[in-house]
Design an enzyme around this catalytic site. Sequence first.
Site, PDB file in Angstrom:
ATOM      1  N   THR A  50      26.884  26.294 -10.048  1.00 44.39           N
ATOM      2  CA  THR A  50      25.879  25.233 -10.069  1.00 44.39           C
ATOM      3  C   THR A  50      26.243  24.220 -11.144  1.00 44.39           C
ATOM      4  O   THR A  50      26.709  24.593 -12.228  1.00 44.39           O
ATOM      5  CB  THR A  50      24.463  25.803 -10.314  1.00 44.39           C
TER       6      THR A  50
ATOM      7  N   HIS B  43      23.275  42.680 -15.750  1.00 44.91           N
ATOM      8  CA  HIS B  43      23.841  43.643 -16.688  1.00 44.91           C
ATOM      9  C   HIS B  43      23.877  45.056 -16.106  1.00 44.91           C
ATOM     10  O   HIS B  43      24.542  45.959 -16.659  1.00 44.91           O
ATOM     11  CB  HIS B  43      23.031  43.647 -17.997  1.00 44.91           C
TER      12      HIS B  43
END
Length: 411
Positions: A321, A373
């Site tokens: 992006t 994560h």
Amino acid sequence: MIEIKVPPVGESISEVTLVKWLKNDGDYVERDEIICELESEKATFELNAEQAGILQTVAKEGDTLNIGDVACKIDETAAKPESAAPAAAPKAEEKKEEPKKEAAPQAQAAAPAAAASDVKATPVANAIMADKKVQPESVKGSGSMGRILKSDVLAALENPGRTPGKPLYSREDRPQKMSNLRKTISRRLVEAKNTTAMLTTFNEVDMTRIMEIRKVYKDKFKEQHGVNLGFMSFFTKACCIALQEWPAVNAYIDGDSVIYHEYCDISIAVSAPKGLVVPVIRNAESMAMNEIEAKVVELATKARDNKLTIEEMTGGTFTITNGGVFGSLMSTPIINIPQSAILGMHKIQDRPMAINGKVEIRPMMYLALSYDHRIIDGRESVGFLVRVKELLENPELLLIGKDPVKALLEL
């Protein structure tokens, strides 16, 4: 009379919104002619007439329709109306030609009067506007027939930038129904925040070499390939190399399994008129720079015209992006689920940097990598971003993924 129903547009889509009728009720439509635009939670698509005939609308603009609902009906037995305009045209032309010479002086004489009548302001108001360089369109006239008075101009000067006719301290609210696409964006963003262990790591890249390459080769590139040499192809190539070296960044969690992709389908975030969409460049790792640039232009154009198909927005293994086009200097992008990572590009800004013990002004860009994560550890996320930085600062490495000398020595 045949019924035109909302067709199935995707496995998980059960309802759509009728955005706009392109034909009016009572119009005669040809077979396969586009009659309206529908919007699902993923894309905008068009509904075509199944037969020629007179259109009878059933649903209204803004209505939410289920798959299979009747949007309109077509009376295929109705005869096509004949237009009388061509037959009347010759007579109109004859009438126009006859008084042409006589009317010319009158038209010339009337021109100043017409111009004068267009100025809807008093002489004093005109003088003030000319002196203060105020555009008449920015002043709301309160006189007869909307004529601009002296007091109107003075009021506009006291409140510069205010919309004409709008109260100074307006407290009006304007409710607007949320579109299906905006609902989906909202749901997916919240889902990404609530279902992933999202973390963001940052780095910065010196864009000097890329900007030098673009400056030298952009004209030749455009001449030979027909597309501009932008930044997106450099970033896409760099990400594809880094994704193959750090496969966890290119994977996603599916229940108790981790799905690793042996290919790079890069989603490109594009700001469309109705919201953010992420069309996919498939097998970007196998594409040349010009092919990537051409695909980016194609997908961005389709996004702006609301022509993207569901297939073009489905899938994707990693997202890029670019908030820099809007002036963003730093951000923490949200993961495009079910993907596990997203790279945020930002504004290129000249900054003083310490280069070999000396301060130099360099074009720098901050990079942000948001990642899940649960699947990507700190070593992998930082290693991925450092590798992207290395490839961008040394674009020659994009050719084979490593230093040519090290490749020669097989190091």
